[in-house]
Design a protein around this motif. Structure first.
Motif, PDB file in Angstrom:
ATOM      1  N   SER A 118     -11.456  -1.905 -14.207  1.00 33.11           N
ATOM      2  CA  SER A 118     -11.470  -3.358 -14.236  1.00 33.11           C
ATOM      3  C   SER A 118     -12.077  -3.818 -15.570  1.00 33.11           C
ATOM      4  O   SER A 118     -12.028  -3.099 -16.562  1.00 33.11           O
ATOM      5  CB  SER A 118     -12.257  -3.884 -13.030  1.00 33.11           C
ATOM      6  N   HIS A 149      -8.638   1.640 -10.071  1.00 28.43           N
ATOM      7  CA  HIS A 149      -8.301   1.311 -11.451  1.00 28.43           C
ATOM      8  C   HIS A 149      -9.533   0.806 -12.196  1.00 28.43           C
ATOM      9  O   HIS A 149     -10.533   0.408 -11.596  1.00 28.43           O
ATOM     10  CB  HIS A 149      -7.194   0.254 -11.505  1.00 28.43           C
ATOM     11  N   GLU A 205      -8.428  -0.992 -19.767  1.00 33.09           N
ATOM     12  CA  GLU A 205      -8.399  -1.870 -18.594  1.00 33.09           C
ATOM     13  C   GLU A 205      -7.087  -1.680 -17.840  1.00 33.09           C
ATOM     14  O   GLU A 205      -6.025  -1.552 -18.447  1.00 33.09           O
ATOM     15  CB  GLU A 205      -8.552  -3.322 -19.061  1.00 33.09           C
ATOM     16  N   GLN A 206      -7.166  -1.628 -16.534  1.00 30.38           N
ATOM     17  CA  GLN A 206      -6.053  -1.422 -15.608  1.00 30.38           C
ATOM     18  C   GLN A 206      -5.599   0.031 -15.532  1.00 30.38           C
ATOM     19  O   GLN A 206      -4.646   0.335 -14.794  1.00 30.38           O
ATOM     20  CB  GLN A 206      -4.850  -2.315 -15.945  1.00 30.38           C
ATOM     21  N   ASN A 253      -5.367   3.844 -14.345  1.00 31.24           N
ATOM     22  CA  ASN A 253      -5.573   4.469 -13.036  1.00 31.24           C
ATOM     23  C   ASN A 253      -6.832   5.331 -13.038  1.00 31.24           C
ATOM     24  O   ASN A 253      -7.120   6.024 -14.015  1.00 31.24           O
ATOM     25  CB  ASN A 253      -4.383   5.342 -12.668  1.00 31.24           C
TER      26      ASN A 253
END
Length: 529
Positions: A184, A182, A169-170, A172
């Motif tokens: 999610s 990014h 998660e998060q 790139n």
């Protein structure tokens, strides 16, 4: 118009300090000309770039062209036919707008709906929208304000149906090496990506903005894009198609987490198994410990599962995320089994290990030392595994356009934009994008979200600022439009639109194209509040 130039004489090279002199008449409008602009060029004011376009060429966006000294919109306006038998077709050939008023009046109102696809825009100017169309529906006077919005504040939300690990998660998301979004949150069998956005479009390098814009354009127009995720997978995604993860096309969306799978199929397993373990990256389920097994009166098998026990029969963190069994990184399901309690387990016990999609399944029987040994799977059990697969929906990539409709786009509808916003929130105005129903987010502003698969093909364009161009339509009763201070003097009938094209002469489209309405979409004028 096949010859294309980027910006022949871009806005950054226009001498703002040089007094403008009257230029040629472009579709009945005198266009200011910089003294530096060659006599055979015209300036396009459809966006802030202000391309100066040579005869026979298009501007940087490929949307506007210089046709013998006239600024024209290259793409035809897309109309939707209310009924499939209303003469609509999906041919790409444009029908030229009639040269004289009154033509094509055989088309009865409201059998056609004017979409914003190809309609042109008035951004960043103060003029009324290109089309403000009057029609009747059930004896109610209706108005539809039609334009193409230029969106810097926009993104695409991509839902990828997969159990595979795509990335943290998060992390790139990249295209051609540039960061375009990014990772999610995960949403029950799907991984969400957020792609685009104003910071990638305009807040980074020129290359990042260009690649982001190209990626967004392809996604919106239902084309395939190749992406890579830092610390994760490579992807090939296209709206409405199965995602390809690390070169493998996904087939199934999981039926549920491991616990849910136990709950669904426990009764079908009862009497055929002594234990079932459903391997899942999120919640791994163990039948005899689970409430479903207890309801059936099953005796615990004594199996010991790695990971963090949550509630009875539910385990977190049995393995790392990956592309193996149940979205974990394991290829051998016994890797999550620590063993069997000898005070409970018995030789000959039957154990099914299966993934949440049924793609992986193995049958074991315990030997005299309580070690699981691979054995032929009984037909009755194999049928339950096949049913897991049957209950898995096909894997798809779903692409949603999310954009904030602000700026002077609203000035095309009314001189007091906040009244349009308030009317939308009061459900007095129906918002569509290319005729497709749009969800308007609560809170301030006009933030719309729409499934690109419900929009006409090639609905999206770009301008080189860079930004995305997307169609948007506001439909309401005539009384509502009057009350929000609409441009009543710019309202025209559908017959007038068919006869002569858009309200404003500059940027006139070359023609129109009529498509059958998507049968899954409601008829936009009928969706009034």
């Amino acid at each position: 118009m096949t010859e294309h130039t980027k910006v022949d004489f871009g806005a950054e090279r226009v001498d703002r300090d040089t007094a403008s002199t009257p230029g040629p008449t472009v579709l009945d409008k005198a266009v200011p000309r910089s003294e530096r602009m060659a006599a055979n060029k015209i300036e396009c004011n459809a966006c802030p770039v202000l391309c100066q376009i040579s005869a026979g060429r298009t501007g940087a966006c490929d949307r506007y062209a210089n046709a013998d000294g006239r600024l024209v919109r290259v793409d035809p306006v897309v109309f939707l036919a209310r009924a499939n038998d209303a003469g609509a077709d999906s041919a790409t050939a444009a029908i030229e707008f009639a040269a004289t008023p009154g033509a094509d009046q055989s088309t009865a109102e409201p059998a056609l709906f004017v979409t914003g696809v190809g309609a042109s825009s008035t951004y960043p100017d103060y003029k009324p929208a290109p089309f403000i169309v009057a029609s009747k529906l059930d004896d109610v006077d209706m108005i539809t304000v039609v334009t193409e919005g230029i969106f810097s504040y926009c993104s695409f939300k991509v839902k990828i149906d997969t159990d595979r690990f795509l990335g943290p998660e998060q992390a790139n998301v990249r295209c051609d090496g540039e960061i375009v979004g990014h990772v999610s949150t995960a949403e029950y069998g799907s991984q969400m990506l957020s792609l685009g956005g104003v910071h990638h479009l305009t807040g980074g390098s020129k290359k990042e903005g260009r690649v982001t814009c190209d990626t967004m354009l392809a996604l919106g127009n239902k084309e395939a894009v190749e992406l890579s995720i830092d610390g994760g997978a490579s992807l090939a995604i296209r709206a409405g198609a199965a995602p390809i993860v690390d070169g493998v096309e996904e087939q199934r969306m999981r039926v549920g987490c491991g616990s849910a799978t136990i709950g669904i199929f426990a009764k079908q397993w009862f009497g055929h198994v002594d234990e079932v373990v459903v391997v899942d990256d999120h919640i791994t389920g163990v039948l005899t410990e689970h409430q479903a097994g207890r309801c059936l009166g099953m005796t615990r098998s004594g199996i010991k599962i790695r990971g963090r026990k949550s509630t009875p029969g539910r385990y977190f963190q049995v393995a790392n995320p990956g592309t193996g069994w149940g979205g974990t990184d394991i290829q051998d399901p016994l890797a999550i089994v620590e063993g069997f309690d000898p005070s409970v387990a018995k030789p000959g016990m039957r154990v099914l290990m299966v993934s949440t999609t049924g793609e992986h399944a193995q049958w074991y029987e315990l030997d005299a030392q309580l070690a699981p040994r691979v054995a032929p799977m009984p037909d009755a059990v194999r049928r339950t595994v096949e049913r897991i697969g049957e209950n898995c929906e096909p894997s798809l990539a779903t692409v949603l356009f999310l954009g904030g409709a602000g700026g002077s786009l609203r000035a095309g509808a009314t001189e007091n934009p906040v009244l349009l916003t308030r009317a939308i929130k009061r459900k007095l105005v129906n918002v569509t994008c290319g005729g497709a129903p749009a969800y308007v987010w609560p809170g301030g502003g006009i933030t719309v979200m729409v499934d690109v698969m419900r929009m006409p093909d090639r609905s999206f364009g770009t301008v080189p600022t860079p930004a995305i161009v997307a169609p948007i339509e506001f439909t309401m009763t005539y009384d509502t439009y009057r009350d929000l201070g609409g441009h009543l003097d710019a309202v025209r009938s559908l017959q007038s639109v068919l006869a002569s094209g858009p309200t404003h002469t500059e940027g006139a489209p070359r023609g129109r194209r009529t498509l059958a309405r998507d049968p899954d979409n409601p008829w936009p004028p009928a969706m009034r509040g």
